[in-house]
Design a protein around this motif. Structure first.
Motif, PDB file in Angstrom:
ATOM      1  N   ARG A  65      45.870  30.221  40.796  1.00 22.09           N
ATOM      2  CA  ARG A  65      45.487  30.194  39.379  1.00 22.09           C
ATOM      3  C   ARG A  65      43.962  30.143  39.242  1.00 22.09           C
ATOM      4  NH1 ARG A  65      44.897  26.188  35.276  1.00 22.09           N
ATOM      5  NH2 ARG A  65      43.675  25.158  36.912  1.00 22.09           N
ATOM      6  N   ASP A  66      43.330  29.276  40.053  1.00 19.86           N
ATOM      7  CA  ASP A  66      41.873  29.130  39.970  1.00 19.86           C
ATOM      8  C   ASP A  66      41.161  30.444  40.317  1.00 19.86           C
ATOM      9  OD1 ASP A  66      42.341  26.553  39.254  1.00 19.86           O
ATOM     10  OD2 ASP A  66      41.812  25.678  41.199  1.00 19.86           O
ATOM     11  N   LEU A  67      41.776  31.210  41.209  1.00 24.76           N
ATOM     12  CA  LEU A  67      41.184  32.505  41.564  1.00 24.76           C
ATOM     13  C   LEU A  67      41.481  33.554  40.496  1.00 24.76           C
ATOM     14  CD1 LEU A  67      42.110  32.595  45.373  1.00 24.76           C
ATOM     15  CD2 LEU A  67      39.797  32.406  44.417  1.00 24.76           C
ATOM     16  N   TYR A  68      42.665  33.452  39.881  1.00 22.99           N
ATOM     17  CA  TYR A  68      43.103  34.473  38.908  1.00 22.99           C
ATOM     18  C   TYR A  68      42.384  34.361  37.578  1.00 22.99           C
ATOM     19  CZ  TYR A  68      46.337  37.209  35.978  1.00 22.99           C
ATOM     20  OH  TYR A  68      46.883  38.140  35.115  1.00 22.99           O
ATOM     21  N   LEU A  69      42.226  33.125  37.088  1.00 23.88           N
ATOM     22  CA  LEU A  69      41.742  32.906  35.719  1.00 23.88           C
ATOM     23  C   LEU A  69      40.391  33.588  35.428  1.00 23.88           C
ATOM     24  CD1 LEU A  69      42.251  31.665  32.952  1.00 23.88           C
ATOM     25  CD2 LEU A  69      41.428  29.470  33.833  1.00 23.88           C
ATOM     26  N   PRO A  70      39.397  33.487  36.326  1.00 27.75           N
ATOM     27  CA  PRO A  70      38.125  34.166  36.024  1.00 27.75           C
ATOM     28  C   PRO A  70      38.273  35.682  35.886  1.00 27.75           C
ATOM     29  CG  PRO A  70      37.892  32.674  37.901  1.00 27.75           C
ATOM     30  CD  PRO A  70      39.346  32.722  37.585  1.00 27.75           C
ATOM     31  N   HIS A  71      39.192  36.271  36.640  1.00 26.71           N
ATOM     32  CA  HIS A  71      39.406  37.718  36.511  1.00 26.71           C
ATOM     33  C   HIS A  71      39.985  38.040  35.136  1.00 26.71           C
ATOM     34  CE1 HIS A  71      38.234  38.644  40.530  1.00 26.71           C
ATOM     35  NE2 HIS A  71      39.166  37.870  41.057  1.00 26.71           N
ATOM     36  N   TRP A  72      40.948  37.221  34.692  1.00 22.86           N
ATOM     37  CA  TRP A  72      41.520  37.470  33.371  1.00 22.86           C
ATOM     38  C   TRP A  72      40.446  37.299  32.287  1.00 22.86           C
ATOM     39  CZ3 TRP A  72      44.422  39.982  30.387  1.00 22.86           C
ATOM     40  CH2 TRP A  72      44.439  39.661  29.030  1.00 22.86           C
ATOM     41  N   THR A  73      39.648  36.245  32.426  1.00 25.76           N
ATOM     42  CA  THR A  73      38.620  35.965  31.418  1.00 25.76           C
ATOM     43  C   THR A  73      37.633  37.132  31.328  1.00 25.76           C
ATOM     44  OG1 THR A  73      38.880  33.610  31.801  1.00 25.76           O
ATOM     45  CG2 THR A  73      36.835  34.294  30.741  1.00 25.76           C
ATOM     46  N   LEU A 158      65.698  36.268  34.613  1.00 22.70           N
ATOM     47  CA  LEU A 158      64.403  35.709  34.990  1.00 22.70           C
ATOM     48  C   LEU A 158      63.286  36.553  34.392  1.00 22.70           C
ATOM     49  CD1 LEU A 158      65.129  35.009  38.747  1.00 22.70           C
ATOM     50  CD2 LEU A 158      64.394  33.273  37.086  1.00 22.70           C
ATOM     51  N   GLY A 159      62.245  35.897  33.901  1.00 23.47           N
ATOM     52  CA  GLY A 159      61.080  36.610  33.408  1.00 23.47           C
ATOM     53  C   GLY A 159      60.060  36.779  34.515  1.00 23.47           C
ATOM     54  N   ALA A 160      59.278  37.834  34.432  1.00 25.83           N
ATOM     55  CA  ALA A 160      58.265  38.100  35.457  1.00 25.83           C
ATOM     56  C   ALA A 160      57.228  39.063  34.898  1.00 25.83           C
ATOM     57  CB  ALA A 160      58.918  38.699  36.703  1.00 25.83           C
ATOM     58  N   THR A 161      56.095  39.126  35.574  1.00 23.19           N
ATOM     59  CA  THR A 161      55.045  40.092  35.212  1.00 23.19           C
ATOM     60  C   THR A 161      54.433  40.637  36.491  1.00 23.19           C
ATOM     61  OG1 THR A 161      54.495  38.842  33.209  1.00 23.19           O
ATOM     62  CG2 THR A 161      52.851  40.420  33.966  1.00 23.19           C
ATOM     63  N   LEU A 162      54.276  41.944  36.531  1.00 24.33           N
ATOM     64  CA  LEU A 162      53.532  42.564  37.626  1.00 24.33           C
ATOM     65  C   LEU A 162      52.050  42.327  37.336  1.00 24.33           C
ATOM     66  CD1 LEU A 162      53.908  46.372  38.576  1.00 24.33           C
ATOM     67  CD2 LEU A 162      52.041  44.876  39.251  1.00 24.33           C
ATOM     68  N   THR A 163      51.370  41.581  38.176  1.00 21.66           N
ATOM     69  CA  THR A 163      49.929  41.397  37.960  1.00 21.66           C
ATOM     70  C   THR A 163      49.154  41.881  39.187  1.00 21.66           C
ATOM     71  OG1 THR A 163      49.488  39.188  38.876  1.00 21.66           O
ATOM     72  CG2 THR A 163      50.459  39.274  36.661  1.00 21.66           C
ATOM     73  N   THR A 164      47.944  42.381  38.911  1.00 23.73           N
ATOM     74  CA  THR A 164      47.124  42.911  40.010  1.00 23.73           C
ATOM     75  C   THR A 164      45.671  42.435  39.954  1.00 23.73           C
ATOM     76  OG1 THR A 164      46.687  44.887  38.700  1.00 23.73           O
ATOM     77  CG2 THR A 164      48.462  45.040  40.313  1.00 23.73           C
ATOM     78  N   LEU A 165      45.304  41.712  38.889  1.00 23.02           N
ATOM     79  CA  LEU A 165      43.896  41.310  38.771  1.00 23.02           C
ATOM     80  C   LEU A 165      43.425  40.543  40.013  1.00 23.02           C
ATOM     81  CD1 LEU A 165      43.712  40.225  35.021  1.00 23.02           C
ATOM     82  CD2 LEU A 165      42.355  42.028  36.107  1.00 23.02           C
ATOM     83  N   LEU A 166      44.317  39.770  40.586  1.00 26.67           N
ATOM     84  CA  LEU A 166      43.941  38.936  41.728  1.00 26.67           C
ATOM     85  C   LEU A 166      43.703  39.752  42.998  1.00 26.67           C
ATOM     86  CD1 LEU A 166      43.324  36.083  42.481  1.00 26.67           C
ATOM     87  CD2 LEU A 166      45.753  35.574  42.551  1.00 26.67           C
ATOM     88  N   CYS A 167      44.125  41.023  42.967  1.00 28.94           N
ATOM     89  CA  CYS A 167      43.861  41.869  44.145  1.00 28.94           C
ATOM     90  C   CYS A 167      42.361  41.967  44.401  1.00 28.94           C
ATOM     91  CB  CYS A 167      44.463  43.265  43.949  1.00 28.94           C
ATOM     92  SG  CYS A 167      46.266  43.227  43.848  1.00 28.94           S
ATOM     93  N   MET A 168      41.565  41.739  43.350  1.00 25.84           N
ATOM     94  CA  MET A 168      40.101  41.773  43.530  1.00 25.84           C
ATOM     95  C   MET A 168      39.625  40.642  44.434  1.00 25.84           C
ATOM     96  SD  MET A 168      38.526  42.883  39.866  1.00 25.84           S
ATOM     97  CE  MET A 168      39.755  42.389  38.667  1.00 25.84           C
ATOM     98  N   SER A 169      40.392  39.569  44.503  1.00 27.51           N
ATOM     99  CA  SER A 169      40.003  38.433  45.354  1.00 27.51           C
ATOM    100  C   SER A 169      40.782  38.419  46.667  1.00 27.51           C
ATOM    101  CB  SER A 169      40.242  37.113  44.613  1.00 27.51           C
ATOM    102  OG  SER A 169      39.299  36.947  43.593  1.00 27.51           O
ATOM    103  N   GLU A 170      41.156  39.596  47.125  1.00 33.07           N
ATOM    104  CA  GLU A 170      42.002  39.661  48.323  1.00 33.07           C
ATOM    105  C   GLU A 170      41.452  38.875  49.521  1.00 33.07           C
ATOM    106  OE1 GLU A 170      44.432  43.255  49.413  1.00 33.07           O
ATOM    107  OE2 GLU A 170      42.892  43.359  50.968  1.00 33.07           O
ATOM    108  N   PRO A 171      40.156  38.951  49.827  1.00 29.42           N
ATOM    109  CA  PRO A 171      39.677  38.200  51.001  1.00 29.42           C
ATOM    110  C   PRO A 171      39.972  36.705  50.909  1.00 29.42           C
ATOM    111  CG  PRO A 171      38.014  39.780  50.286  1.00 29.42           C
ATOM    112  CD  PRO A 171      39.082  39.776  49.233  1.00 29.42           C
ATOM    113  N   LYS A 172      39.806  36.130  49.700  1.00 33.48           N
ATOM    114  CA  LYS A 172      40.071  34.694  49.543  1.00 33.48           C
ATOM    115  C   LYS A 172      41.565  34.398  49.659  1.00 33.48           C
ATOM    116  CE  LYS A 172      35.978  33.565  46.940  1.00 33.48           C
ATOM    117  NZ  LYS A 172      35.339  33.895  45.693  1.00 33.48           N
TER     118      LYS A 172
END
Ligand SMILES: Cc1cc2nc3c(=O)[nH]c(=O)nc-3n(C[C@H](O)[C@H](O)[C@H](O)COP(=O)(O)O)c2cc1C
Length: 221
Positions: A65-73, A158-172
């Motif tokens: 979440r901590d890695l994802y949130l800045p990408h969404w913002t 079940l609910g779900a979402t395909l998300t990819t924004l976090l792919c930008m932080s792949e090394p972490k």
């Protein structure tokens, strides 16, 4: 085991992203069924170069979440202002989407699982790699599996979402989840039981607008 029976066309036509999720756990047998459905997908040469990392550990999910949130913002800051230019009802619909996407970005760690879909790069059949444009074919060996996963989620309510924004932080993420070097992250899929109504009707272009007969721009229908 819950009944997963649902008409295929009903499932496909209501497979919206569900971003408001309850924290209730997903039974292991359901998890096994939806992941098995993912493994039924096709891949180039039937190489099946996929791994599904089911992240359940609260600390690890919070780190994601901590890695994802800045990408969404960053995405939201760049794109939300453009919503003002849209006509109604598109503007209201997109505003609701952005609201729920922010909700998910802030609480993605509260989903009972986040499935990190990984793909083995040497197994990709990238037939368009040498063209003078961004390659798209490689993803064809992994995203059908993600779609199967989403459809199977739909079948189990079940609910779900395909998300990819976090792919930008792949090394972490690679470091966090100990993903080997020749594997890439293709998608992050938070899954849980919907908070509210969940799935619903889709907003898509009509088939008449996107299908052609024989030549580009000659309508099929
Ligand atoms: C390749 C791809 C990447 C996406 N990445 C994200 C993402 O990072 N975060 C998110 O909230 N939604 C993401 N989505 C979900 C789309 O925003 C969503 O599917 C689209 O707006 C249509 O809405 P619907 O799925 O509710 O019908 C992604 C979808 C696709 C297909």
């Amino acid at each position: 085991m819950e009944n997963a029976g649902i008409d295929l066309f009903e499932a496909m036509s209501t497979l919206s992203s569900v971003r408001r999720l309850r924290q209730d756990p997903i039974p292991d047998d359901v998890l096994r069924r939806i992941l098995t459905a993912a493994t039924w997908a096709p891949s180039g040469g039937n190489r099946q170069g996929w791994r599904f990392m089911v992240v359940k550990d609260p600390q690890t999910k919070r780190r994601l979440r901590d890695l994802y949130l800045p990408h969404w913002t960053a995405y939201e800051s760049a794109h939300r202002p453009t919503l003002a230019t849209l006509p109604e009802p598109e503007r209201s619909r997109m505003t609701r989407n952005y609201d729920t996407a922010r909700h998910l970005a802030e609480r993605i760690h509260e989903a009972p699982v986040i499935v990190v879909v990984c793909v083995h790069l040497p197994d990709l059949a990238i037939t368009d790699a040498k063209l003078d444009r961004p390659s798209v074919v490689g993803g064809g060996s992994i995203y059908p599996a993600v779609q199967n996963l989403l459809l199977a989620c739909r079948a189990f309510g079940l609910g779900a979402t395909l998300t990819t924004l976090l792919c930008m932080s792949e090394p972490k993420v690679r470091e966090l989840l100990a993903i080997p070097g020749d594997w890439a992250t293709a998608a992050y899929v938070p899954i849980g039981y919907p908070e509210g109504r969940g799935h619903g009707p889709l907003s898509r272009k009509p088939v008449e607008k996107v299908t052609f007969r024989d030549r580009w721009d000659t309508p099929l229908f």
